[in-house]
Motif scaffolding. Structure first.
Motif, PDB file in Angstrom:
ATOM      1  N   ILE A   1       0.837  -1.209   0.000  1.00  0.00           N
ATOM      2  CA  ILE A   1       0.000   0.000   0.000  1.00  0.00           C
ATOM      3  C   ILE A   1       0.866   1.252   0.000  1.00  0.00           C
ATOM      4  O   ILE A   1       0.555   2.227  -0.688  1.00  0.00           O
TER       5      ILE A   1
ATOM      6  N   LYS B   1       0.574   4.084  -2.727  1.00  0.00           N
ATOM      7  CA  LYS B   1       0.161   5.423  -2.313  1.00  0.00           C
ATOM      8  C   LYS B   1       1.202   6.461  -2.751  1.00  0.00           C
ATOM      9  O   LYS B   1       0.851   7.532  -3.237  1.00  0.00           O
TER      10      LYS B   1
ATOM     11  N   VAL C   1      -5.878   5.797  -0.315  1.00  0.00           N
ATOM     12  CA  VAL C   1      -6.146   4.505  -0.941  1.00  0.00           C
ATOM     13  C   VAL C   1      -6.777   3.561   0.079  1.00  0.00           C
ATOM     14  O   VAL C   1      -6.630   3.743   1.280  1.00  0.00           O
ATOM     15  N   ARG C   2      -7.482   2.565  -0.428  1.00  0.00           N
ATOM     16  CA  ARG C   2      -7.977   1.523   0.459  1.00  0.00           C
ATOM     17  C   ARG C   2      -7.870   0.190  -0.275  1.00  0.00           C
ATOM     18  O   ARG C   2      -7.898   0.136  -1.513  1.00  0.00           O
ATOM     19  N   LEU C   3      -7.725  -0.860   0.501  1.00  0.00           N
ATOM     20  CA  LEU C   3      -7.692  -2.200  -0.066  1.00  0.00           C
ATOM     21  C   LEU C   3      -8.974  -2.903   0.321  1.00  0.00           C
ATOM     22  O   LEU C   3      -9.478  -2.722   1.417  1.00  0.00           O
TER      23      LEU C   3
END
Lengths: 336, 809
Positions: A223, A227, A240-242
Motif C-alpha cells: 500500500i 500510495k 487509498v484503500r484495499l
C-alpha cells in the motif's frame, strides 16, 4: 534645500509621465534642465550655502540632475519609437508563427511519466513477448487448467498452443527467472482480450504490471508503494484503500481503490456515488508463483500490481472513446 | 447475486443501529464487492391499494375508460385502458408524484396530473410490470392491470406495506465471488456477516427424513469422475399449486420468478444454500432408476425451455432406464417436467465436476443459475444438506405429501479434508502488523474453521465448504484473518531495501530516445496500431498471408493474421489520414511476429523450446507534396541524422522491391537492417491531392546491437579552412556518390564537399548536366596557402576529366 530638490524631482516625474509627445517633452526639458530651468536655478543656489552644507547638497543636486537626464532621454526614446513605429514596419498583433512539431502518442507520454516515478523508487522497466506460451501467461501464474480466463471467450489463441498474452503478468516469472531476487520492476505493454469493442472496451489495450520480490515484503509495503506512486502521479495526496479481490497469482489478493479525486470522496457520478474509484488489482505474490520462479516461498515474498494503464491515460486526458487511441487519427494525436 | 436481509435474519440478528449503507461498505471491505443496496419499497412509494368504485366510457376514446377510484382518503378520477377493469376491483393506484415504468419499459417516470383526451386523470391504475411486480403477479397481456381482489388488503394502504415488500436487498458483484463457492447462497453470506459483526449464527436446518419405502428408487453413477455425489428422494401425494406469499416474496427478492410450489422449493434451496436442485415428475422416470452417464456422439436433447439441443460428446447426462431426463447441472428436460398434474416427484441433489459442467454449458450455449454455481466447484457435503431442506419445505407446503423412498446417496466425494499448519508469525509478517492471538482465534472460529493452537502455531481444519478450491495454503488463512480484522488497520510502510546495481535496459532507453527524437525534432506523429494485419495492404506489399501467425478464435475475419511487418497497418492509417491532411509523417515502434523463426524467449522452464521471433520494428511513412527527388532525399537525410544522433555508421545500398519506385537497403556492414524509399503511386487512393509517399523500416531489435553510446568529440580546427566552388559538365547519368568518391581520394586536405546546383537543359548539351559544389580544404598542422588549394583544384579537375570526361564550366 534638500526638500526642494526632492519636490522638484517628484514634480518632474509627474509631468514626464503625462508628456505624450516630443513637443511637450522638449518643453519640459527646457523647463527643468534648460539654462534657466528650475533645476539649474537650484544648482546656482548651492554656492550660497554654508560651507559645511555645500558638499552634501552639491552632491545630491548633481545626482538629481543626472537622474532627471536619464529619465528624460529614456522617455524621449519611447515617445519617438511610438511615433515612428520604431522602424518596425509590421503589425505585431498578427498571430505568432509556429514551427509545427510532431507528437508522441498520449499513452507514451503517460507511460514515461509513470516509468520515471517508479524509476525513482528503484523499479526497472522491462519488456517481453506478446505472443506467449500458455505456461507463462497462465500455468506459472497458478491459474488452474479449467480457469475461465483460459477460455477462448477471453483469450486469443494461436496455433501450437500459443496465445496473445492476456496480461502483462506474463513477465512475472520470466523476469524472476532472468534477474532473480531481490527484484523490483515494472512491465508496461499491450495486452489482448477476445472481447467485443465499444467506447470503453478494446481487444488491444495497455497494462502496467509491477513486481517486487524480496525478503519480508508485507501488505503495508504494497500500500505504501502504491500510495507514493499515486500521490506523485496525481500530484496530490491520494487516499487509498484495499478490499478483498481474487486473482490466481496473488494471495491475499486485493482491489485497490483511490478516494475519488473529482468529489474528494463525497460521492459523484464518476465514482458512482461511492466516493471511491477502483483502480488496480494487486496482492502479495502467490507462493506457487514464487516456486514457479524456482525460489523458496519461505524465504521470499513480494507484491504485484496490475495498473489498467489505458484507463489511466483516458482519465488523464478525459478521453471518452478508447478506440481513438489506436485509430491513428492525426486530428486526435495532434492534441498531445 | 442478491442477498435478502430479511432472509438472512433466519440465522443472524443484525445490530439494530446498523445502517444498510454501512453494512454495504463493511461487506465490500471485508467480503465481496457490493454494487447496490436496494430498498424494496423505495420504488413503491405513493402507490396505494385502491378500489374501483365506478367505471364509465371515455367520451372520446374507444379503448379508454374513466374510473372513480377510492384511494382511501378520497375518490380520484383516473383514465385507464386496462382490459380487465371492472367495478369493485381492488387495484394498485400510482398516485401523482409516484414513480412508474410506462408499459414496463424504459426509465422510471414521475406521475403527474394530466388530461387524457380531454378528461382529467389523477394518477394511474397500474399494471404489474409498471410497478416492478411482474414476477409476483405475472401478466397475461400488457393491457392487463394488476388485480389485487384475491388478496385481503385494506383500501388506502401503501402497497409496499400491504404486500410486506419492505426487504433490503444487497446486490453483490458476481465476478467478485467467482472464487467463493460458499457465497452463492443466503446462508453463506449470513455466515460472513456473523463473522464481521461477531454475531451468533444459527445452524442450517437438518431435517430428519421419515417416511415409507414405496418407490424403490435406484441411482447408478456411471461417470464417477464427473459426478461426485448424487442424492435422490421420492415424495408422493404432492399437490402442485402456487407457492405461499412468503415464499414468493423471498424468491422475488433475489430475482427469481415464482413458478409453482415444487419448482419454487428447489429454487429456494438453491438460493438459500447455493446448492442447485432438480425435481422430476416421478411418473416420467422409467423404472424409478436414475443413471448418470456421458452423452454419445451426435445426440440431441430437449431442455425445459423447449430447445432441442445438440449435445457435445461426453456431456454429463441424467437418464432414466430408457432416456435422458436432464443435462446434468445445467437444466432439466421437458420430458420429466413438473406439471399441474404431477403428484409424485423425485428430488435430485447432486455434485458435479466444475469443469465438466462448464464445458457442457459453454458447448450448448446455456448458462443457467445452476451451471453458474456448479462452475464454482461446489462442496458435495452441501448436496446432502440441500435435499433434506427441500423435503422439509415440500412437506410443509403440501400437508398431505409424504416421503416415499429411502434417501439414495451415491457419494464419491473426491475432496479430502484439508488441515493447515499456520504459524502466527506468518500471519503477522504478511499483514505487517501484530494481531492479538485471541482475535485470530475468534475470527477463524466464526468462519467455522476447526482450530488448535500450540507453540505459536495454528493447526487449522478447513471446513468442507471452503475446501473445494478456495483455501489450500497458509497464505489463504492470512487473507481470512486480515480481511475480517480489517485492511484499514494496516500500517503503510515503504519497504526497506538494499541498493542494487542497475540493470541497463538498452532497448528501453534507445526506444525512448528515438521516439522523442522523431516526435519532438522531426515532426513525426507516433502511432499505435493493432497487432492484426490489414490484409488488403499486406497483399499490396506482396506479403503472403500464409506466412503470418493466425489467431484461431479471431473476433472477425479482418483480425486473423498477426503483423509480420508494421507497414501494412501504418500505410492504411496514412491513407485514412489523407482525407484530412496532405503533408504528414508518422511512425510506429512495435513488435512483429515471425511464424517461421524462433526467438530467444523460452516457452517454459525446461528451456528447450522457444517462442516465435518477435523483433521490434521502427517503421515510418511520410506523405508529402514534395517532388520525388526532394522527398527521397529528405527521408535519406532524416535517416542519416538519426544515425548520427545514435552514433551508428550505416550504409545505404540500392535495392529493389515490387511496391517501391525506388528503394535502398539500410545496412550495417553486411547485415541488412531495413529499407527506405518511395512507394509506387498507384498504391494509394489519395483523391485529388497529388502526393508522394516515402517509407522506411528498421529492425529495431537488430539495430540496437550497433548503437554506439560512446561518442568521441573531434578536436576543434586549429587552422582556418579555405572554401572554393567548382562546377563541371558531365554525363547526365553520373552519380554524385561516384564523383565525390573520386574527389575525396585525392587528398586528406579535402574535408567536405556539398553539391548546391544540378542543372540540365538550356545551354547544356543533350545527355549532359552541369553540377556545382562547395569544397572545404583544411590542414591540421598549417594554414593552407592559395597555391596549395589551386594545386588541389587542378588535381581534382584533372581526375574528373580523366574519369568522367568532365568539362569545367
Amino acid at each position: 534645500m534638500e526638500k526642494k530638490l526632492k519636490d522638484l524631482k517628484e514634480q518632474f516625474l509627474r509631468e514626464v509621465e503625462e508628456a505624450k509627445d516630443s513637443k511637450l517633452l522638449s518643453d519640459l526639458k527646457t523647463k527643468y534642465l534648460g539654462r534657466k530651468g528650475e533645476l539649474t536655478n537650484v544648482l546656482k543656489e548651492v554656492k550660497d550655502l554654508a560651507v559645511e552644507e555645500k558638499p552634501k547638497i552639491g552632491k545630491l543636486a548633481n545626482e538629481v540632475k543626472n537622474e532627471l537626464a536619464v529619465i528624460f532621454s529614456k522617455t524621449e526614446r519611447i515617445i519617438k519609437n511610438k511615433q515612428s513605429g520604431g522602424g518596425m514596419n509590421f503589425d505585431p498583433t498578427m498571430p505568432g508563427i509556429r514551427e509545427e512539431t510532431g507528437h508522441l502518442h498520449p499513452s507514451t507520454i503517460v507511460q514515461y511519466e509513470i516509468e520515471d516515478i517508479f524509476a525513482q523508487m528503484g523499479f526497472g522497466v522491462y519488456d517481453g513477448p506478446q505472443v506467449e506460451s500458455e505456461y507463462y501467461n497462465f500455468t506459472a501464474l497458478n491459474t488452474p487448467e479449467d480457469h475461465p480466463a483460459r477460455d477462448s471467450q477471453d483469450t486469443f489463441w494461436l496455433e501450437q498452443g500459443l496465445l496473445l498474452r492476456s496480461q502483462t503478468s506474463n513477465l512475472q516469472v520470466r523476469m524472476l527467472e532472468k534477474y532473480g531476487p531481490p527484484f523490483r520492476g515494472i512491465f508496461p505493454g499491450r495486452v489482448f482480450r477476445n472481447e467485443a469493442t465499444d467506447a470503453s472496451h478494446d481487444h488491444t489495450f495497455y497494462q502496467l504490471e509491477g513486481l517486487m520480490v524480496d525478503k519480508d515484503i508485507n501488505i503495508g509495503n504494497l500500500i505504501a508503494v502504491m500510495k507514493s506512486f499515486l500521490s506523485t502521479f496525481f500530484n496530490t495526496e491520494v487516499d487509498v484503500r484495499l478490499r478483498p479481490g481474487f486473482f490466481p497469482f496473488v494471495e491475499p489478493g486485493f482491489e485497490l481503490d483511490i478516494k475519488c479525486l473529482i468529489c474528494d470522496g463525497k460521492g459523484c457520478s464518476v465514482c458512482s456515488q461511492s466516493g471511491w474509484v477502483e483502480l488496480m488489482p494487486c496482492g502479495l505474490v502467490h507462493p506457487e508463483v514464487i516456486k514457479a520462479a524456482n525460489l523458496d516461498p519461505k524465504e521470499y515474498s513480494g507484491f504485484a500490481f496490475g495498473l489498467g494503464f489505458t484507463r489511466l491515460v483516458m482519465m488523464r486526458y478525459k478521453i471518452d472513446d478508447i478506440r481513438l487511441l489506436q485509430s491513428g487519427d492525426l486530428r486526435f494525436l495532434k492534441q498531445f | 447475486m442478491y442477498l435478502s436481509l430479511d432472509w438472512a435474519k433466519d440465522w443472524i440478528k443484525l445490530p439494530k443501529d446498523l445502517e444498510t449503507k454501512q453494512l454495504a461498505l463493511d461487506f465490500t471491505m471485508a467480503i465481496v464487492e457490493v454494487e447496490e443496496v436496494i430498498e424494496r419499497s423505495a420504488n413503491l412509494k405513493d402507490i396505494v391499494v385502491a378500489k374501483v368504485s365506478e367505471v364509465t366510457k371515455h367520451p372520446d376514446a374507444d379503448r379508454l375508460q374513466v374510473c372513480q377510484v377510492d384511494v382511501g382518503e378520497k375518490i380520484e378520477q383516473i383514465v385507464c385502458g386496462g382490459t380487465n377493469l371492472s367495478k369493485g376491483m381492488l387495484v394498485a393506484v400510482a398516485k401523482v408524484g409516484s414513480r412508474v415504468k410506462w408499459h414496463g419499459e424504459g426509465d422510471l417516470v414521475t406521475m403527474a396530473k394530466t388530461k387524457i383526451r380531454g378528461v382529467e386523470s389523477n394518477g394511474m391504475i397500474a399494471a404489474a410490470e409498471e410497478i416492478g411486480l411482474e414476477n409476483l403477479f405475472p401478466q397475461k397481456s400488457d393491457k392487463e392491470i394488476l388485480d389485487l381482489s384475491a388478496m385481503k388488503l385494506k383500501v388506502g394502504d401503501e402497497l409496499a406495506e400491504a404486500l410486506e415488500l419492505n426487504d433490503t436487498i444487497i446486490d453483490i458483484d458476481n465476478k467478485s465471488i467467482n472464487h467463493r463457492p460458499d457465497l452463492w447462497g443466503q446462508y453463506g453470506l449470513a455466515r460472513e456477516l456473523a463473522a464481521i459483526y461477531k454475531l451468533k449464527l444459527k445452524d442450517y436446518p437438518n431435517f430428519e427424513l421419515k417416511g415409507k419405502n414405496e418407490t424403490k428408487l435406484k441411482v447408478t453413477v456411471e461417470d464417477k469422475d464427473n459426478c461426485f455425489r448424487y442424492l435422490g428422494l421420492a415424495i408422493k401425494n404432492i399437490k402442485v399449486e402456487d407457492s405461499p406469499w412468503w415464499l414468493k416474496k423471498r424468491l422475488e427478492a433475489v430475482g427469481i420468478r415464482p413458478i409453482n410450489n415444487i419448482v419454487d422449493v428447489t429454487n429456494y434451496v438453491m438460493y438459500e444454500l447455493g446448492q442447485p436442485m432438480h425435481a422430476f415428475d416421478a411418473t416420467h422416470i422409467e423404472g424409478a432408476h436414475i443413471k448418470v452417464k456421458q452423452a454419445g456422439k451426435g445426440e440431441k436433447f430437449v431442455t425445459l425451455d423447449g430447445e432441442n439441443r445438440k449435445l457435445p460428446e461426453g456431456a454429463l447426462m441424467i437418464a432414466d432406464a430408457k432416456k435422458y431426463v436432464a443435462l446434468a447441472g445445467v437444466m432439466g428436460g421437458q420430458n420429466s417436467e413438473i406439471s399441474i398434474d404431477t403428484s409424485e416427484v423425485i428430488l435430485e441433489s447432486a455434485s458435479f465436476r466444475a469443469a465438466s459442467v462448464r464445458r457442457t454449458a459453454t458447448a450448448v450455449g446455456l448458462r443457467s443459475e445452476s451451471s453458474a454455481r456448479f462452475e464454482k466447484s461446489l462442496d458435495p457435503v452441501m448436496a446432502g444438506m440441500a435435499i433434506r431442506r427441500a423435503a422439509e419445505l415440500i412437506l410443509e407446503l403440501c400437508p398431505d405429501a409424504y416421503i416415499a423412498s429411502n434417501l439414495v446417496d451415491i457419494d464419491n466425494n473426491p475432496f479430502k479434508p484439508i488441515t493447515l499448519e499456520v504459524s502466527e508469525e506468518l500471519i503477522n509478517n504478511r499483514f505487517g502488523l501484530t494481531i492479538p492471538t485471541a482475535e485470530i482465534k475468534d475470527t477463524l472460529h466464526r468462519l467455522q474453521f476447526d482450530l488448535k493452537y500450540k507453540a505459536k502455531t495454528f493447526t487449522i481444519g478447513v471446513p468442507s465448504f471452503r475446501a473445494t478450491k478456495d483455501i489450500s495454503i497458509p497464505e489463504d488463512i492470512v487473507e481470512e484473518v486480515a480481511r475480517i480484522y480489517g485492511y484499514d488497520n494496516i500500517k503503510f510502510e515503504l519497504p526497506k531495501v538494499n541498493i542494487d546495481s542497475p540493470i541497463v535496459n538498452l532497448d528501453y532507453l534507445a526506444a525512448k530516445d528515438i521516439r522523442r527524437w522523431l516526435s519532438l525534432s522531426q515532426k513525426y506523429y507516433e502511432i499505435y496500431n493493432y497487432p492484426f494485419t490489414n490484409q488488403a495492404w499486406a497483399k499490396k506489399l506482396g506479403l503472403e498471408l500464409n506466412n503470418h501467425l493466425r489467431v484461431k478464435n479471431a473476433l472477425s475475419p479482418e483480425q486473423v493474421y498477426l503483423n509480420i511487418s508494421l507497414l501494412p497497418n501504418l500505410l492504411a492509417r496514412a491513407e485514412e489520414n489523407m482525407r484530412w491532411y496532405d503533408e504528414f509523417k508518422m511512425y510506429e515502434l512495435e513488435r512483429t511476429f515471425d511464424k517461421i523463426s524462433k526467438g530467444t524467449y523460452q516457452t517454459d522452464n525446461t528451456r528447450k523450446k522457444f517462442l516465435p521471433k518477435q523483433d521490434k520494428y521502427l517503421v515510418g511513412v511520410e506523405v508529402s507534396k514534395k517532388n520525388k527527388e526532394e522527398l527521397f532525399l529528405s527521408t535519406k537525410g532524416m535517416l542519416g541524422a538519426l544515425m548520427e544522433h545514435l552514433n551508428v555508421e550505416l550504409d545505404f545500398e540500392e535495392s529493389d522491391l515490387a511496391y517501391a519506385s525506388i528503394v535502398y537497403d539500410i545496412k550495417y556492414k553486411d547485415i541488412n537492417l531495413g529499407q527506405f524509399g518511395l512507394l509506387e503511386d498507384d498504391l494509394f487512393d489519395s483523391g485529388d491531392n497529388k502526393v508522394n509517399v516515402a517509407f522506411w523500416q528498421i529492425n529495431f531489435t537488430l539495430f540496437l546491437k550497433y548503437i554506439n553510446k560512446v561518442k568521441k568529440y573531434a578536436t576543434l580546427a586549429k587552422f582556418p579552412a579555405v572554401y572554393r566552388d567548382m562546377a563541371v559538365v558531365v554525363d547526365k547519368g553520373l552519380k554524385w556518390a561516384d564523383l565525390e568518391a573520386e574527389i575525396v581520394k585525392i587528398s586528406p586536405l579535402i574535408r567536405h564537399l556539398e553539391p548546391f546546383d544540378v542543372f540540365s537543359g538550356k545551354g547544356i548539351e543533350e545527355g549532359q548536366k552541369s553540377i556545382a559544389w562547395h569544397l572545404e580544404f583544411r590542414s591540421n598542422d598549417r594554414t593552407l596557402l592559395a597555391e596549395d588549394v589551386d594545386k588541389l583544384m587542378d588535381d581534382i579537375l584533372l581526375i574528373l576529366q580523366k574519369k568522367f570526361e568532365a568539362v569545367l564550366r
